[in-house]
Scaffold this active site. Sequence first.
Site, PDB file in Angstrom:
ATOM      1  N   ARG A 108       0.866  -1.245   0.169  1.00 19.97           N
ATOM      2  CA  ARG A 108       0.189   0.024  -0.094  1.00 19.97           C
ATOM      3  C   ARG A 108       0.895   1.111   0.024  1.00 19.97           C
ATOM      4  NH1 ARG A 108      -4.960   1.956   3.706  1.00 19.97           N
ATOM      5  NH2 ARG A 108      -5.888   0.717   2.052  1.00 19.97           N
ATOM      6  N   HIS A 135      -7.477   0.651  -6.136  1.00 17.65           N
ATOM      7  CA  HIS A 135      -7.785  -0.089  -5.049  1.00 17.65           C
ATOM      8  C   HIS A 135      -8.407  -1.390  -5.283  1.00 17.65           C
ATOM      9  CE1 HIS A 135      -7.724  -0.653  -0.886  1.00 17.65           C
ATOM     10  NE2 HIS A 135      -8.653   0.215  -0.456  1.00 17.65           N
ATOM     11  N   ASP A 231     -16.729   8.061  -1.095  1.00 18.77           N
ATOM     12  CA  ASP A 231     -15.508   7.803  -0.291  1.00 18.77           C
ATOM     13  C   ASP A 231     -15.118   9.208   0.350  1.00 18.77           C
ATOM     14  OD1 ASP A 231     -12.836   7.296   0.413  1.00 18.77           O
ATOM     15  OD2 ASP A 231     -12.179   6.925  -1.712  1.00 18.77           O
TER      16      ASP A 231
HETATM   17  N1  NVA Z   1      -9.617   7.310  -1.341  1.00 19.70           N
HETATM   18  C1  NVA Z   1      -9.206   6.997   0.069  1.00 19.70           C
HETATM   19  C2  NVA Z   1      -9.413   5.563   0.034  1.00 19.70           C
HETATM   20  C3  NVA Z   1      -9.178   4.888   1.712  1.00 19.70           C
HETATM   21  C4  NVA Z   1      -9.482   3.595   1.647  1.00 19.70           C
HETATM   22  C5  NVA Z   1      -7.732   7.248   0.111  1.00 19.70           C
HETATM   23  O1  NVA Z   1      -6.866   6.985  -0.543  1.00 19.70           O
HETATM   24  O2  NVA Z   1      -7.597   7.680   1.212  1.00 19.70           O
HETATM   25  N1   CP Z   2     -11.070   0.441   2.624  1.00 20.29           N
HETATM   26  C1   CP Z   2      -9.902   0.656   3.130  1.00 20.29           C
HETATM   27  O1   CP Z   2      -8.853   0.232   2.308  1.00 20.29           O
HETATM   28  O2   CP Z   2      -9.366   0.903   4.491  1.00 20.29           O
HETATM   29  P1   CP Z   2      -8.244   1.001   5.267  1.00 20.29           P
HETATM   30  O3   CP Z   2      -7.667   2.291   4.697  1.00 20.29           O
HETATM   31  O4   CP Z   2      -8.461   0.905   6.605  1.00 20.29           O
HETATM   32  O5   CP Z   2      -7.189  -0.116   4.993  1.00 20.29           O
END
Ligand code: NVA
Ligand code: CP
Length: 312
Positions: A108, A135, A231
Site C-alpha cells: 500500500r 484499490h 469516499d
Molecule cells: N480514497 C481513500 C481511500 C481509503 C481507503 C484514500 O486514498 O485515502
Molecule cells: N477501505 C480501506 O482500504 O480501509 P483502510 O484504509 O483502513 O485499509
Amino acid sequence: MAVSLKGRSLLTLADYSPEEIRYLLDLSHQVKKEKKEGKTFQRFLGKTLALIFEKRSTRTRCAFETAFGEEGGHPVFLSTQDIQLGAKESVEDTARVLGRMFDAIQYRGFKQETVELLAKYAGVPVYNGLTDTDHPTQVLADLLTLEEEFGKLKGLKLVFVGDGRNNMARALMIGCAKMGVHYTIVAPKELHPDEALHRQCVSFAKSSGAQIRIGTSPKEELNGADAVYTDVWVSMGEEEKSAERIRLLRPFQVDSQLMALTGRKDSIFLHCLPAVKGNEVSVDVIEGPQSRVWDEAENRKHTIKALMLATL
Ligand code: NVA
Ligand code: CP
C-alpha cells in the site's frame, strides 16, 4: 478452460478477465461460508506474507493479517518507517530480497508504478492494497457485498458521488465495467476522472453490457440506483487540498435527500471507509437502514483470503 490464478499478482482489476473476477467472487462466497460455519483450515501453513505500508490502514492490513494468519500463515508488517525502501534501498532491490524470503507481498502506498516494479522484480505474487490511482481488493469486497444484497451483479446500477478522480472512483469503474454493473460518477467537473481511463472502461463494458457515465448532477443521475457509493473528499497524501475539496464537494454530500433521489427504498449505501461523517456522508445515512458499510468492511477479509488462496 478452468480458471487458474496460481502465481498471479493483482495490481489492478484491469488485468483480470470477467471470468477470473467471477472465480475470485465465487471463492469469496465459499470462504465466507466456511468462516460462518466455524470451519478452520491451515491452507497457508508454512507460508509467509510481507505487508508493506507507506500509508495508514485499518481494514486492509487487518484483512490480510487475519486472513493469512488464521490459516497458519505468517504475515510480517513492514512500515516504510522501518524498512530501507524509500530511504536507502530501491524498489527493485527490495522486491528481489523480499521475493527470496516471502511467498507473497502486499503493497500500500503512493505510486502505481511502485507496485508494478515490485511485481516485476519479486518473482512472487504482489497484491495492490491501495495506490493513488487504484484499490482493486476493495472493489472485490464491494462486488461481493452487492452480490449478497441483490443476488446478481449484471444490470445493477452503482452511482459513485464525490471525488470522481480518486482511487476508489477509478477502481470501481474498472470493476463495474468488467462485471456488467452500470456505473456512474457524479462529481463536479474539476473532479472528473481522466479520459483515458474512461475510454478503457467503455471498451471493457462493450462485452459486459455495462453503461459507464460521468455526470455532474445527482438529480439527473441517481434515479433507479441500486447502490450509492462515496469516499472521503481528501484522500491520503492530498491533505493540502482539504479546503478546496470541501468547497467543491459540499453540495455532493450523501444525505437522506440525496439517497431519496434513487426513488427506491431498497437501494443501499456503500463506503470503503474510513468515513468523515458530516462531510461526504451524513450520520443518518451511514448509520441508517440502507447502509451496508460494516458488511462491506468484513468482506475485505473474505475476498482477500480468496485472492491469496487463488494465487498462492
Ligand atoms: N480514497 C481513500 C481511500 C481509503 C481507503 C484514500 O486514498 O485515502
Ligand atoms: N477501505 C480501506 O482500504 O480501509 P483502510 O484504509 O483502513 O485499509
